[in-house]
Design an enzyme around this catalytic site. Structure first.
Site, mmCIF file in Angstrom:
data_model
loop_
_atom_site.group_PDB
_atom_site.id
_atom_site.type_symbol
_atom_site.label_atom_id
_atom_site.label_comp_id
_atom_site.label_asym_id
_atom_site.label_seq_id
_atom_site.Cartn_x
_atom_site.Cartn_y
_atom_site.Cartn_z
ATOM 1 N N HIS A 1 6.584 -0.710 0.738
ATOM 2 C CA HIS A 1 6.054 0.279 -0.193
ATOM 3 C C HIS A 1 6.838 0.226 -1.502
ATOM 4 C CE1 HIS A 1 3.833 1.604 3.198
ATOM 5 N NE2 HIS A 1 4.909 1.956 3.855
ATOM 6 N N TYR B 1 0.870 -1.185 0.000
ATOM 7 C CA TYR B 1 0.000 0.000 0.000
ATOM 8 C C TYR B 1 0.902 1.229 0.000
ATOM 9 C CZ TYR B 1 0.702 -0.417 5.124
ATOM 10 O OH TYR B 1 1.229 -0.538 6.381
#
Ligand SMILES: *[C@@H]1O[C@H](CO)[C@@H](O)[C@H](O)[C@H]1NC(C)=O
Ligand SMILES: *[C@@H]1O[C@H](CO)[C@@H](O)[C@H](O)[C@H]1NC(C)=O
Length: 320
Positions: free
Chosen positions: A296, A249
């Protein structure tokens, strides 16, 4: 023929050329002025975030109608958003989201913010990342000259004012990174689970939540009237539309940049990316080599930010 000599011919040619040039000059200027007036119906800045004739790369990603901040009215989540959001971080038990929202907006402001975009607004924003490349940049005054200055997590200003500035209008946090902020700063919670919303409520009331996946501060100092919460659907939009699902995310840094794209007319980015030696480290911490961006999609995020820069949507001040 001799009357109409070479001298006259030259003069006439020169006059024709000058007329042509002047026509072109004024015509071009007219077109430019026209384009300028047209594009500026979007905002009062020189460049606006979304403009007439935007590049398809940008228009495919940018969804101007999405609401970045949570209100009671827009809080209902579709099943897809809810399931995606709940999967981001581990939580030992799942609270009733609707009930938590009810509590949340009894405590914190519940009004749609920053919906004032239009031809009269020119809001400039500085998004200040935590990269070590900001050290020695002397960007402090430039950063402080923006209407909004957005900072993330524990990034200090004290002792670094010359490079990072001293003004903070918005401090982005999540429970595990929370810090005290002064009374004039908006505390903006990036909630990655329902427990984060419960923590926010607890931090201003009972102070009994001390643990998420790690120990968290039971309370923080902040102005309750200035608290904001990022919308879970906005996070999913950034993950899908901007990052094409790269990484688990989006990072806090990229989410903050995306937030700025939606609440500002002009966005200037500082302290993003690696330093000149390729180190990804925080300006307020010692250099660690081999620092990874973890779950990430760090490189994809940085490349996307660079694309925004290439397409004149943001300015990137890359420091040293
Ligand atoms: C969750 O809370 C709402 C509002 O308080 C309530 O109406 C609803 O029945 C609850 N749902 C569950 C599954 O407990
Ligand atoms: C902080 O600001 C609020 C208004 O938003 C005000 O009521 C409160 O007294 C202020 N607190 C301090 C410590 O200045």
């Amino acid at each position: 023929m001799t009357l109409f000599g070479a001298r006259q011919a030259t003069l006439m040619l020169a006059a024709l050329a000058l007329t042509g040039f002047m026509y072109m000059y004024y015509h071009t200027d007219f077109i430019q002025t026209f384009e300028y007036l047209q594009s500026n119906t979007e905002c009062a800045c020189r460049f606006c975030m979304s403009m007439e004739g935007d590049d398809p790369w940008f228009t495919q990603r940018y969804k101007p109608s999405i609401q970045p901040l949570l209100t009671k009215k827009n809080s209902a989540l579709t099943k897809e958003v809810y399931n995606w959001w709940q999967s981001l971080q581990y939580a030992s038990h799942r609270a009733n989201y609707t009930a938590v929202i009810e509590k949340l907006f009894k405590l914190f402001p519940d009004n749609a913010q920053y919906t004032d975009a239009g031809p009269d607004r020119c809001r400039t924003c500085a998004v200040v990342g935590n990269s070590g490349n900001i050290l020695g940049s002397h960007y402090g005054n430039l950063i402080d000259s923006h209407d909004f200055v957005l900072r993330m997590n524990r990034a200090p200003t004290k002792g670094f004012e010359k490079d990072v500035g001293s003004k903070t209008t918005h401090r982005i946090i999540y429970p595990e990174s929370a810090v005290d902020v002064d009374n004039s700063t908006h505390l903006v919670l990036f909630a990655f689970k329902t427990l984060d919303l419960q923590w926010l409520i607890s931090a201003f009331t009972t102070k009994d939540i001390t643990q998420t996946y790690t120990r968290v501060r039971p309370t923080i100092q902040a102005n309750r009237d200035k608290v904001m919460v990022l919308h879970p659907a906005f996070m999913k939009y950034v993950h899908e539309s901007w990052l094409q699902k790269h990484g688990g995310y989006p990072s806090t840094g990229f989410l903050t940049l995306a937030l700025a794209l939606h609440i500002c007319d002009e966005v200037n980015v500082f302290g993003f990316g690696a330093d000149k030696n390729g180190n990804w480290h925080h300006y307020f911490e010692a250099i660690r080599s081999n620092y990874h961006t973890g779950l990430h999609g760090g490189n994809f995020e940085y490349d996307t930010a660079l694309q925004l820069f290439t397409k004149n949507k943001i300015q990137m001040f890359r420091g040293w």
